[in-house]
Design a protein around this motif. Structure first.
Motif, PDB file in Angstrom:
ATOM      1  N   THR A   8       0.850  -1.182   0.000  1.00 37.13           N
ATOM      2  CA  THR A   8       0.000   0.000   0.000  1.00 37.13           C
ATOM      3  C   THR A   8       0.884   1.229   0.000  1.00 37.13           C
ATOM      4  O   THR A   8       1.919   1.260   0.666  1.00 37.13           O
ATOM      5  N   ARG A   9       0.481   2.238  -0.752  1.00 37.68           N
ATOM      6  CA  ARG A   9       1.204   3.503  -0.776  1.00 37.68           C
ATOM      7  C   ARG A   9       0.456   4.490   0.106  1.00 37.68           C
ATOM      8  O   ARG A   9      -0.745   4.670  -0.018  1.00 37.68           O
ATOM      9  N   TYR A  10       1.186   5.115   1.028  1.00 38.93           N
ATOM     10  CA  TYR A  10       0.636   6.152   1.895  1.00 38.93           C
ATOM     11  C   TYR A  10       1.354   7.465   1.609  1.00 38.93           C
ATOM     12  O   TYR A  10       2.554   7.470   1.334  1.00 38.93           O
ATOM     13  N   TYR A  11       0.628   8.549   1.708  1.00 40.73           N
ATOM     14  CA  TYR A  11       1.211   9.880   1.623  1.00 40.73           C
ATOM     15  C   TYR A  11       0.947  10.575   2.949  1.00 40.73           C
ATOM     16  O   TYR A  11      -0.178  10.584   3.432  1.00 40.73           O
ATOM     17  N   LEU A  12       1.982  11.146   3.532  1.00 41.08           N
ATOM     18  CA  LEU A  12       1.856  11.931   4.751  1.00 41.08           C
ATOM     19  C   LEU A  12       2.147  13.385   4.417  1.00 41.08           C
ATOM     20  O   LEU A  12       3.161  13.682   3.788  1.00 41.08           O
ATOM     21  N   GLN A  13       1.275  14.280   4.832  1.00 40.67           N
ATOM     22  CA  GLN A  13       1.533  15.696   4.640  1.00 40.67           C
ATOM     23  C   GLN A  13       2.583  16.117   5.654  1.00 40.67           C
ATOM     24  O   GLN A  13       2.442  15.863   6.855  1.00 40.67           O
ATOM     25  N   VAL A  14       3.638  16.728   5.148  1.00 37.50           N
ATOM     26  CA  VAL A  14       4.726  17.196   6.005  1.00 37.50           C
ATOM     27  C   VAL A  14       5.022  18.647   5.662  1.00 37.50           C
ATOM     28  O   VAL A  14       4.669  19.116   4.574  1.00 37.50           O
ATOM     29  N   THR A  24      12.186   8.123   9.661  1.00 36.28           N
ATOM     30  CA  THR A  24      12.532   6.719   9.836  1.00 36.28           C
ATOM     31  C   THR A  24      11.278   5.857   9.687  1.00 36.28           C
ATOM     32  O   THR A  24      10.150   6.359   9.768  1.00 36.28           O
ATOM     33  N   ASP A  25      11.471   4.553   9.519  1.00 35.83           N
ATOM     34  CA  ASP A  25      10.322   3.646   9.449  1.00 35.83           C
ATOM     35  C   ASP A  25       9.435   3.812  10.682  1.00 35.83           C
ATOM     36  O   ASP A  25       8.211   3.913  10.571  1.00 35.83           O
ATOM     37  N   LEU A  32       1.482   7.487  10.920  1.00 36.79           N
ATOM     38  CA  LEU A  32       0.323   6.850  10.284  1.00 36.79           C
ATOM     39  C   LEU A  32      -0.688   6.394  11.331  1.00 36.79           C
ATOM     40  O   LEU A  32      -1.899   6.530  11.141  1.00 36.79           O
ATOM     41  N   ALA A  33      -0.197   5.860  12.446  1.00 40.76           N
ATOM     42  CA  ALA A  33      -1.098   5.403  13.511  1.00 40.76           C
ATOM     43  C   ALA A  33      -1.914   6.562  14.067  1.00 40.76           C
ATOM     44  O   ALA A  33      -3.120   6.427  14.310  1.00 40.76           O
ATOM     45  N   ARG A  45      -1.474  -3.069   9.426  1.00 41.06           N
ATOM     46  CA  ARG A  45      -0.570  -4.183   9.183  1.00 41.06           C
ATOM     47  C   ARG A  45       0.744  -3.586   8.683  1.00 41.06           C
ATOM     48  O   ARG A  45       0.799  -2.981   7.625  1.00 41.06           O
ATOM     49  N   ARG A  46       1.779  -3.734   9.477  1.00 40.75           N
ATOM     50  CA  ARG A  46       3.065  -3.098   9.176  1.00 40.75           C
ATOM     51  C   ARG A  46       3.902  -3.966   8.255  1.00 40.75           C
ATOM     52  O   ARG A  46       3.791  -5.182   8.235  1.00 40.75           O
ATOM     53  N   GLY A  47       4.745  -3.285   7.511  1.00 41.60           N
ATOM     54  CA  GLY A  47       5.694  -3.948   6.639  1.00 41.60           C
ATOM     55  C   GLY A  47       6.867  -3.016   6.412  1.00 41.60           C
ATOM     56  O   GLY A  47       6.910  -1.913   6.966  1.00 41.60           O
TER      57      GLY A  47
END
Length: 177
Positions: A8-14, A24-25, A32-33, A45-47
């Motif tokens: 899955t691709r996630y985008y976080l606004q920064v 970091t991971d 995300l949490a 589900r982490r990866g």
């Protein structure tokens, strides 16, 4: 955005100017949490994080999509933010339209489709741009939006979760453009 059953691709606004290496991971998963409210909706589900980079969410459209005998396709024709995942779809659509028009011109000496190339492609490109900007507003707090902008974003998400009409709009535009 699901890419496969396991990716899955996630985008976080920064903030602008952030360094992707600073994420970091563990920091990514923690953020995300928080943003996905895993305490309320369940753990993710982490990866492994396979890619991290800062992406400017910007868009542009060239009109017309040709200059003389030069025809523009893909990112040369229109840049679209990755928020709605439409860039590859638009590039393939334009390439398909251009290929058929070139075949008409070369095989049948008919340049009508080449003359109509921009008129054929631009409505779909603009529709994708509009949906992409709608997605940006749905997924990211507006810069300087304050409490009003945040409330609008929450309302958009609530509408998408609760309204069949909003869900139909989303599905038609996400899949159909």
């Amino acid at each position: 955005m699901a890419r496969s059953p396991s990716v899955t691709r996630y985008y976080l606004q920064v903030p602008p100017g952030d360094d992707a290496a600073a994420w970091t991971d563990e920091r990514i998963w923690a953020e995300l949490a928080v943003r996905m409210r895993t305490g309320r909706f369940g753990e993710l589900r982490r990866g492994p994080v396979t890619e991290r980079r800062i992406v400017r969410l910007r868009s542009d459209v060239v009109d017309p999509l040709r200059h003389g005998r030069l025809f523009l396709v893909g990112d040369a024709a229109s840049l679209i933010s990755p928020s709605a995942a439409k860039g590859a779809n638009l590039a393939i659509m334009a390439a398909e339209v251009l290929a058929a028009a070139l075949a008409d011109a070369l095989l049948r000496d008919d340049e009508d489709a080449l003359a109509a190339y921009s008129r054929t492609c631009l409505p779909r490109i603009w529709r994708a741009q509009e949906f992409s900007h709608w997605m940006i507003g749905l997924l990211h707090d507006p810069a300087g939006g304050g409490p009003f902008g945040s409330a609008l974003r929450r309302t958009r998400l609530d509408n998408l979760r609760e309204s069949r009409a909003h869900q139909d709009f989303f599905a038609e535009n996400y899949v159909g453009i």
